[in-house]
Design an enzyme around this catalytic site. Structure first.
Site, mmCIF file in Angstrom:
data_model
loop_
_atom_site.group_PDB
_atom_site.id
_atom_site.type_symbol
_atom_site.label_atom_id
_atom_site.label_comp_id
_atom_site.label_asym_id
_atom_site.label_seq_id
_atom_site.Cartn_x
_atom_site.Cartn_y
_atom_site.Cartn_z
ATOM 1 N N GLU A 1 3.952 -4.686 7.579
ATOM 2 C CA GLU A 1 3.009 -3.701 8.118
ATOM 3 C C GLU A 1 3.260 -3.420 9.591
ATOM 4 O O GLU A 1 3.105 -2.293 10.061
ATOM 5 C CB GLU A 1 1.567 -4.195 7.935
ATOM 6 C CG GLU A 1 1.058 -4.125 6.507
ATOM 7 C CD GLU A 1 1.408 -5.340 5.668
ATOM 8 O OE1 GLU A 1 2.314 -6.108 6.067
ATOM 9 O OE2 GLU A 1 0.783 -5.529 4.618
ATOM 10 N N ALA B 1 0.840 -1.194 0.000
ATOM 11 C CA ALA B 1 0.000 0.000 0.000
ATOM 12 C C ALA B 1 0.878 1.247 0.000
ATOM 13 O O ALA B 1 2.022 1.211 0.471
ATOM 14 C CB ALA B 1 -0.883 -0.005 1.238
#
Ligand code: CAA
Ligand code: NAI
Length: 725
Positions: free
Chosen positions: A123, A60
Site C-alpha cells: 500500500e 483492494a
C-alpha cells in the site's frame, strides 16, 4: 466475486475477479456472504479461502480509491469477521497475497502458501497504508522490526522468507488447495483463541523506544518527501503502544489522511500509467495489439564504455546469451574487467550467485573485437561514442554482417534514428533503445521508432524491456527524443538563473526539496559536463565552428548561455575532474561543496556581460525550471512524438528521478492547474522574450481555452488537423 462450495466438512470460498482477484465491492460482499453461509451451516466444520486462477488476491481494487464514496474501510470488518469465526479458517495462498489480500489471510487462523507465492503489503507504494487492520495484526505475528520493514517499504517477500518470519504456517510444493483442506480438517475442534492475531500481544523488544526512534529516522530518510512511509510507521508504532481496537482506530485515521492526500492520487496514477504505456501505438497505426515480437536467442553489445557495461550486465541477468564487442584489445580488456566487476556484484545479490548468472561460460558471454562473431545474433545494441559518422559506419557494417532479420538497436541519447538507419539495407530493423545510466539499475528504456521501423521491431524492443525487467516506453524520433528533449529547457533555465543572480546550490536545493533525488547542477556534475559540450560543439553552438562575431550570449537570435562551455574550457567536467559546478574532494569524488572560485567566476561573468544581479526566490526557480520542461512536454504531445501524457510521466519517474509521489511532470501540471502553468509561462516569457522554451505551447493554450480538461481527456483535443499546432 467469490464462489462458495461445500465439501464434506470444509467450505471453500474462492475469490474470483480476474486478472488478480482484486477485492472489489462485489468480491467483498460475496466473501462476507460465504462466511455467513459457512457459519450458519452446521455440517461445515472449517472454511478454506483461496483465489481463482492460482492467485490469492492482489488486494483492494486500486481503481476504487479514486471514487469519492470509497473510504477503504469496507475490508477491515470482514477481516474481523473471518478472525472471529468459531470455525477454523485457512488461507491457501497461491501466486500473490498483497495488500488487502494479505490482510484477509492475516484474519484467517492458519496460512499455507505455495513455495512460489509472494506476499506483501505494498500500500505504501500507492501512497496508502494497510487499512484493513494489517498494521495491527502483522507486528503481532512477525514482530515489529520485520513488520515495519514490510509495511514501510511495500516489499514483496517470497514464501520461503514468509515461512522463516512466521507469516505462514507451512509452504508446499504441490497442490496448495488440497494441502489447505487437509490442514483445515486436521485443526477442526482445536482452540482458536491462540490463532486470533488481534488477541496476541505485540512481541516485546529489549528497547522498543530506541528501536522505533532509529527506525523513524531511516524511514524519513528513505521517504524523500513521500508521506506514506512515515504514516505507515506511525500506524505500526500505535500497535506497540495501544490495545488492538485503539490501534485500529489510529490506523483508520491515518489511512484517511493518506487517502485524501494528493500523493496517493499521484502514486496510483503512476501505477496505472506504467501499465498503460505497455499498450503502445504509433501515429501510422502500428500497435501492441497487432504486432508480435520476434524471439531474441542471442544478442550483442557494441562498445563497453559507461553504458555498454551496464547493458551487458542487464542482458546477462536476463539470461540472454551475448557477444560483447569493442574496437580494440585494450578497450576490450578494460571493458571485460568492468563488466566482470558489475556481474560479480550482481551475483552476490542473487540467490545461487555466479552459478545462476553463468557469466564465466563463453557460450553465454563472449568478448571479442571481431564483427564476424555477430553473424548469428538476433539483436545488437550499439553503445559507442555519440558521433553520427561513427554510428553510421557501424550500422553499415552490421547491415552487411548480421542476418537480415536481426534487430539493430542504437543507444544514442539524441541522434536521428532515421539517419543512422539510412546507413543500412534494413531500416525497418533499426530502432533506438535508449538506456539510462547506470543501465543495469535504471528502470527506463526509451524505445524510439524511426520512419521505417517495423511494428515487429517495436514489439521486440518492448519484449526486451520486459525481459530486462525495465519499463519500455515507445516514442517517436526527434532530437533528444522525449526525456532529453524535455530536459534541455529545464537545464537551460537552471543556467539562466545563475546568470541572473542565483547559485548552483540554491537552484539544486529548490528542486531537491521538490523531490528530485538530485538537482540539475549536481546531476550535470555527475553525468559530466563534457558530454553536453561535445554535443554543442557538434551542433556548431560553440567551439571552432562557431562563426566569428557570434554574440557570446546569443545563438540564432535566441538567448544562449556560454557558462557550461566556459567551465569545460577550464577543464571543469564535474565529478570526474573533481571540479564542475561544485568542487569535490578529489577527481572522481562524490561530495559536492560550493566552490568560491565559481562564485567569483560568476560575478566576473555578470560584470563582463553587464548583467544586473537580482534576488531570485524559490518560486521563480521552481516554476521556470519545471514549467519550461512541462511546456516542452505539451509540444511533444502536439507533435505526436508520444501518444499520451502518461508516457512522459513514466519516462520522468523512471529515468530522471522525478518524485513519483508527484506523479510525473504532466500529472503535476494537471494538479497545479493548466491555467496557472500558462499564466506563469506567459509572465516569464514576457520577461525573457528571447527564450523560446518559456513561450507557451499552442497545445497548452488550447487546453486552457477549452476549460482545463482532466489529463485523461487531453489527447482527445488533438485532432488530426491540430496535431501540427
Ligand atoms: N487493483 C486493480 N487493478 C489491479 C490491481 C489492483 N490491486 N493489481 C493489478 N491490477 C491490474 C493491473 O492494472 C493490470 O491491468 P491491465 O491489464 O488492465 O493493465 C492487471 O491487473 C495485471 O496487473 P500487472 O500488469 O501488474 O500484472 P503483473 O503480473 O505484472 O503483476 C501484481 C501482478 C504483482 C499483482 C501487480 O499488479 C501489483 O503489484 N498490483 C498491485 C498490488 C497492490 O498494490 N495492492 C494493494 C492494493 S491497496 C489495498 O489493498 C489497500 C487496503 O489495504 C485497504
Ligand atoms: P563511452 O565513451 O563511455 O563508451 C563508448 C565505448 O565505445 C568506448 O569503450 C569505446 O572504446 C567504444 N567504441 C568506440 N568506437 C568503437 C567501435 N568502432 N567499435 C566498438 N567499440 C567502439 O560512452 P557512453 O557514455 O557509454 O555512451 C555510449 C552511447 O550511449 C552514446 O551514444 C551516448 O550518447 C549514449 N548514452 C550515454 C549515457 C551516459 O550517461 N553516459 C546515457 C544514455 C545514452
Amino acid at each position: 466475486m467469490a464462489q462458495y462450495a461445500r465439501g464434506s466438512t470444509v467450505a471453500v470460498i474462492r475469490l474470483c475477479n480476474p486478472p488478480v482477484n482484486a477485492l472489489s465491492r462485489a468480491v467483498l460482499q460475496a466473501l462476507e456472504d460465504g462466511l455467513k453461509k459457512a457459519d450458519a451451516d452446521p455440517s461445515v466444520k472449517a472454511v478454506m479461502i483461496c483465489g481463482e486462477n492460482g492467485k490469492f488476491s492482489a488486494g483492494a481494487d486500486i481503481r476504487g480509491f479514486s471514487s469519492p464514496e470509497r473510504s477503504g474501510g469496507a475490508l477491515g470488518p470482514i477481516v474481523s469477521l473471518i478472525e472471529s469465526s468459531e470455525k477454523p479458517v485457512v488461507a491457501a495462498i497461491e501466486g500473490v497475497a498483497l495488500g488487502g489480500g494479505l490482510e484477509v489471510a492475516l484474519g484467517c487462523h492458519y496460512r499455507i502458501a505455495h513455495m512460489k507465492a509472494r506476499m506483501g503489503l505494498p500500500e505504501v507504494t500507492i501512497g496508502l497504508l494497510p487499512g484493513a487492520e494489517g498494521t495491527q495484526r502483522l507486528p503481532r505475528l512477525i514482530g515489529v522490526p520485520a513488520a515495519l520493514e514490510m509495511i514501510t517499504t511495500g516489499k514483496h517477500i517470497p514464501a520461503t522468507e514468509a515461512l522463516k518470519l512466521g507469516l505462514v504456517d507451512e509452504i508446499v510444493e504441490e497442490n496448495t488447495i488440497e494441502a489447505a483442506i487437509r490442514l483445515a480438517n486436521k485443526v477442526i475442534g482445536q482452540p482458536l483463541g491462540p490463532r486470533r492475531l488481534s488477541l496476541k500481544p505485540v512481541p516485546k523488544l529489549p528497547n522498543m523506544e530506541a528501536f522505533l526512534d532509529k527506525a523513524l529516522v531511516k524511514v524519513k530518510k528513505q521517504a524523500w518527501g513521500c508521506l506514506a512511509p512515515e504514516l505507515c510507521f506511525q500506524a505500526v508504532r500505535a500497535a506497540t503502544e495501544r490495545p488492538f481496537a485503539e490501534g485500529v482506530r489510529r490506523e483508520r485515521e491515518l489511512f484517511q489522511v493518506l487517502l485524501s492526500s494528493g500523493q496517493a492520487q499521484a502514486l496510483q496514477y503512476a501505477f496505472f500509467a506504467e501499465r498503460a504505456v505497455r499498450r503502445w501505438a504509433t501515429p501510422s497505426g502500428a500497435s501492441w495489439s497487432s504486432a508480435a515480437p520476434q524471439p531474441v536467442r542471442k544478442a550483442a553489445v557494441i562498445g563497453l564504455g559507461t553504458m555498454g557495461r551496464g547493458i551487458v550486465t542487464c542482458l546477462v541477468k536476463a539470461n540472454i546469451p551475448l557477444v560483447a564487442l569493442e574496437q580494440d584489445l585494450e578497450n576490450l580488456n578494460k571493458g571485460r574487467k568492468a563488466v566482470m566487476v558489475l556481474l560479480e556484484r550482481e551475483a552476490m545479490k542473487m540467490e545461487g550467485g555466479a552459478q545462476t548468472l553463468d557469466f564465466h561460460n563463453p557460450a553465454r558471454l563472449q568478448f571479442t573485437v571481431d564483427f564476424d562473431q555477430l553473424r548469428d545474433v538476433d539483436l545488437v545494441i550499439e553503445a559507442v561514442f555519440e558521433n553520427m559518422a561513427l554510428k553510421k559506419e557501424i550500422f553499415h557494417k552490421l547491415s552487411k554482417i548480421c542476418k537480415p532479420g536481426a534487430l539493430l538497436c542504437t543507444n544514442t541519447s539524441a541522434l536521428n534514428i532515421d539517419e543512422i538507419a539510412s546507413a543500412t539495407n534494413h531500416p525497418q530493423q533499426v530502432i533506438g533503445t535508449h538506456f539510462f545510466s547506470p543501465a543495469h539499475v535504471m528502470r527506463l528504456l526509451e524505445i524510439i521508432y524511426g520512419r521505417h521501423t517495423s511494428p515487429t521491431a517495436i514489439a521486440t524492443a518492448m519484449q526486451l524491456a520486459k525481459a530486462l525487467k525495465k519499463v519500455g516506453v515507445v516514442v517517436g524520433n526527434c532530437f533528444g527524443f522525449v526525456g532529453n528533449r524535455m530536459m534541455f529547457p529545464y537545464i537551460q533555465q537552471a543556467v539562466f538563473l545563475l546568470e541572473e543572480g542565483s547559485r548552483p546550490e540554491a537552484v539544486d536545493q529548490v528542486l531537491e526539496d521538490f523531490g528530485f533525488k538530485i538537482g540539475p547542477f549536481r546531476m550535470s556534475d555527475l553525468a559530466g559536463l563534457d558530454v553536453g559540450w561535445r554535443s554543442r560543439k557538434d551542433q556548431g553552438l560553440t567551439g571552432p565552428s562557431l562563426p566569428a562575431g557570434t554574440p557570446a550570449r546569443q545563438r540564432h537570435g535566441q538567448r544562449y548561455s556560454p557558462l557550461p562551455d566556459l567551465l569545460c574550457e577550464q577543464g571543469r567536467f564535474g565529478q570526474k575532474t573533481g571540479r564542475g559546478w561544485y568542487q569535490y574532494e578529489k577527481a572522481g569524488g562524490r561530495t559536492a561543496t560550493p566552490d568560491p572560485w565559481l562564485l567569483n567566476f560568476l560575478s566576473q561573468y555578470r560584470d563582463t556581460h553587464g548583467i544586473k544581479t537580482r534576488f531570485i526566490d524559490q518560486e521563480e526557480i521552481l516554476e521556470r525550471c519545471l514549467f519550461s520542461l512541462i511546456n516542452e512536454g505539451f509540444a511533444i504531445l502536439a507533435e505526436g512524438i508520444a501518444s499520451g501524457p502518461e508516457h512522459l510521466d513514466v519516462i520522468y519517474i523512471n529515468g530522471y528521478g522525478w518524485p513519483k509521489h508527484r506523479g510525473g511532470p504532466m500529472f503535476y501540471a494537471s494538479t497545479v492547474g493548466l491555467p496557472r502553468v500558462l499564466a506563469k509561462l506567459q509572465k516569464y516569457s514576457e520577461a525573457h522574450p528571447d527564450v523560446p522554451g518559456l513561450r507557451p505551447s499552442a497545445f497548452l493554450k488550447k487546453l486552457v481555452a477549452v476549460g482545463n480538461p482532466p489529463l485523461k481527456e487531453w489527447m482527445s483535443y488533438l485532432s488530426q488537423q491540430s496535431s501540427k499546432l
